[in-house]
Design an enzyme around this catalytic site. Structure first.
Site, PDB file in Angstrom:
ATOM      1  N   ASP A  69       1.998   3.473  -5.455  1.00  0.00           N
ATOM      2  CA  ASP A  69       0.876   4.406  -5.545  1.00  0.00           C
ATOM      3  C   ASP A  69       1.273   5.845  -5.265  1.00  0.00           C
ATOM      4  OD1 ASP A  69      -1.782   2.721  -5.908  1.00  0.00           O
ATOM      5  OD2 ASP A  69      -0.418   1.607  -4.621  1.00  0.00           O
ATOM      6  N   ARG A 110      -1.708   9.472  12.068  1.00  0.00           N
ATOM      7  CA  ARG A 110      -2.273  10.291  10.983  1.00  0.00           C
ATOM      8  C   ARG A 110      -2.312  11.777  11.302  1.00  0.00           C
ATOM      9  NH1 ARG A 110      -0.236   6.638   8.367  1.00  0.00           N
ATOM     10  NH2 ARG A 110      -1.480   4.817   7.814  1.00  0.00           N
ATOM     11  N   ASP A 124      -8.007   6.209   6.940  1.00  0.00           N
ATOM     12  CA  ASP A 124      -6.891   7.150   6.930  1.00  0.00           C
ATOM     13  C   ASP A 124      -7.185   8.414   6.126  1.00  0.00           C
ATOM     14  OD1 ASP A 124      -5.321   5.688   8.671  1.00  0.00           O
ATOM     15  OD2 ASP A 124      -4.490   4.446   7.074  1.00  0.00           O
ATOM     16  N   SER A 137      -1.869  -5.603   3.078  1.00  0.00           N
ATOM     17  CA  SER A 137      -1.652  -4.168   3.195  1.00  0.00           C
ATOM     18  C   SER A 137      -1.150  -3.927   4.618  1.00  0.00           C
ATOM     19  CB  SER A 137      -2.983  -3.451   2.946  1.00  0.00           C
ATOM     20  OG  SER A 137      -2.899  -2.153   3.465  1.00  0.00           O
TER      21      SER A 137
HETATM   22  N1  ARG Z   1      -7.708  -0.363  10.650  1.00  0.00           N
HETATM   23  C1  ARG Z   1      -6.630   0.408  11.208  1.00  0.00           C
HETATM   24  C2  ARG Z   1      -7.039   1.824  11.431  1.00  0.00           C
HETATM   25  O1  ARG Z   1      -7.928   2.299  10.797  1.00  0.00           O
HETATM   26  C3  ARG Z   1      -5.360   0.298  10.435  1.00  0.00           C
HETATM   27  C4  ARG Z   1      -5.413   0.672   9.000  1.00  0.00           C
HETATM   28  C5  ARG Z   1      -4.042   0.747   8.471  1.00  0.00           C
HETATM   29  N2  ARG Z   1      -3.816   0.328   7.173  1.00  0.00           N
HETATM   30  C6  ARG Z   1      -3.410  -0.886   6.768  1.00  0.00           C
HETATM   31  N3  ARG Z   1      -2.870  -0.950   5.609  1.00  0.00           N
HETATM   32  N4  ARG Z   1      -3.539  -1.951   7.474  1.00  0.00           N
HETATM   33  O2  ARG Z   1      -6.477   2.512  12.271  1.00  0.00           O
END
Ligand code: ARG
Length: 401
Positions: A16, A97, A126, A177
């Site tokens: 991506d 982030r 994110d 993911s």
């Molecule tokens: N739910 C978690 C957060 O918002 C992790 C998200 C991360 N992404 C993933 N591909 N699991 O901090």
């Protein structure tokens, strides 16, 4: 379309974000794409990623090491504040982030870019964290989000990439993911979308299943200075080494897994699996040391601050006036949180079994039931009379009918 001329794109090496490179140039008329891969200890080889960006059409491919900054300035404050979103998730992904946003904004300044970009879709947390952090750091920068707007399915994305020489993934794509950094792994999607389905053993990398753990416990002494972890078993360690070693030891004893359904910023509930071995144990140990070194009222008041702080980090408000204000409170509370906590790791559990501090306000002379007792028992009498007075008056009143 004249959206921007020069763009710094957050780059992971995946399909991506690779497709974002030709897409920005072809569809949105961007002249130069500079990619930035942040090394936050995800343990991937970054050399091939650097090359892949160039092969996909980037003019400059940056790989920047953010590990030390990440642990010192993002993870350690989170430990001082005992952050656990919805009482469980120690924010391992969320904390990365704002740092990546800062790295993007810095690179944009360095290269004279007029925009930054990321490959987040429109459903997650994110995107919120990136967009809000970037706006806070430089409100003049544009944020381009191709993957949020292009509306291509996975197959279409791969096909689009192939036109520009981006190889389609060789391995069958894992159904999960996964986001990974020094603090841990977040795993979602695929079979995990059914909250009743137990996470299969194959999703875990940093933590052993309890069945595979040693038959002897591992005791680790964690030293803190002003609320920051500084040593393991009496040995002073730099932040990266400390986290790396502790991840190994804690994960090796089957500790550090979380399985939860959480509330995302965008209103969706999602089921997430985490493995965050060191971070979880550090928060547990830190909290315990606070029970030795903080007064009862500060400890209790701090719980409320921690709750708010955890939510704002989750919700993308790392660079916000509320965060700055809460930091001042947290920093003040940590001035005397110095000492050592002994944690016993065994068969999937972590237990604090001892703590000591030269600055402790725990007093053995006051607590003891032995003859060394310094507590004035007679003083309890008058105290209880006054303390219980409202209850006594209330009760007398009731009896009168
Ligand atoms: N739910 C978690 C957060 O918002 C992790 C998200 C991360 N992404 C993933 N591909 N699991 O901090």
């Amino acid at each position: 379309m004249g959206r921007a001329k020069k763009v710094v794109l957050a780059y992971s090496g995946g399909v991506d974000t690779s497709v974002c490179i030709p897409y920005l140039k072809e569809e949105w008329g961007v002249e130069e794409v500079i990619t930035l891969a942040a090394d936050l200890g995800q343990g991937e080889e970054l050399g091939p990623i650097k090359q892949k960006a160039l092969d996909s059409g980037a003019v400059v491919s940056l790989v920047n090491d953010g590990r030390e900054d990440f642990i010192r300035n993002y993870a350690f404050p989170a430990i001082q504040a005992n952050l656990l979103y919805e009482d469980r998730y120690p924010l391992s992904t969320a904390l990365a982030r704002p740092l990546i946003a800062k790295m993007l904004v810095d690179a944009a300044a360095e290269y004279g870019a007029d925009a930054v970009a990321h490959g987040c879709t429109g459903k997650g947390n994110d995107q919120v964290r990136f967009d809000v952090s970037i706006a806070a750091l430089n409100p003049d920068l544009k944020v381009l989000t191709p993957a949020r707007e292009w509306g291509m399915s996975r197959e279409e994305t791969i096909a689009y990439g192939e036109k520009f020489g981006i190889p389609s993934p060789v391995k069958k794509k894992s159904p999960y993911s996964i986001d990974k950094n020094l603090l841990g792994r977040s795993i979602e999607a695929g079979p995990l979308e059914d909250p009743w389905t137990e996470a299969p053993e194959e999703v875990f990398e940093m933590t052993k299943g309890v069945a595979d753990t040693p038959d002897e416990p591992d005791y680790v002494d964690i030293g803190f200075e002003k609320g920051v972890p500084v040593s393991l078993d009496g040995q002073a360690l730099d932040p990266i080494t400390l986290i790396t070693q502790l991840n190994e030891r804690v994960g090796g004893q089957g500790v550090g897994r979380i399985d939860m359904v959480e509330n995302r910023v965008v209103g969706i509930k999602s089921r997430e699996i985490y493995e965050v071995p060191a971070l979880l144990v550090l928060i547990q140990a830190h909290r315990d040391l606070e029970s030795m070194t903080l007064t009862a009222d500060v400890t209790r008041y701090k719980r409320g601050v921690e709750q708010t702080y955890g939510e704002l980090v989750y919700n993308g408000l790392w660079y916000s006036p509320l965060k700055t204000a809460l930091d001042a409170f947290i920093t003040e509370t940590q001035q005397r949180v110095t000492g050592t906590v002994k944690v016993k790791l065994f068969k999937g559990s972590a237990q604090v079994v001892g703590r000591k501090s030269d600055l402790a306000i725990y007093s053995e002379e006051l607590a003891t039931y032995s003859s060394d007792d310094k507590f004035d028992h007679k003083a309890a009498d008058g105290f209880i009379y006054v303390w219980g007075l409202p209850t006594r008056v209330w009760s007398e009143n009731l009896r009168k009918g």
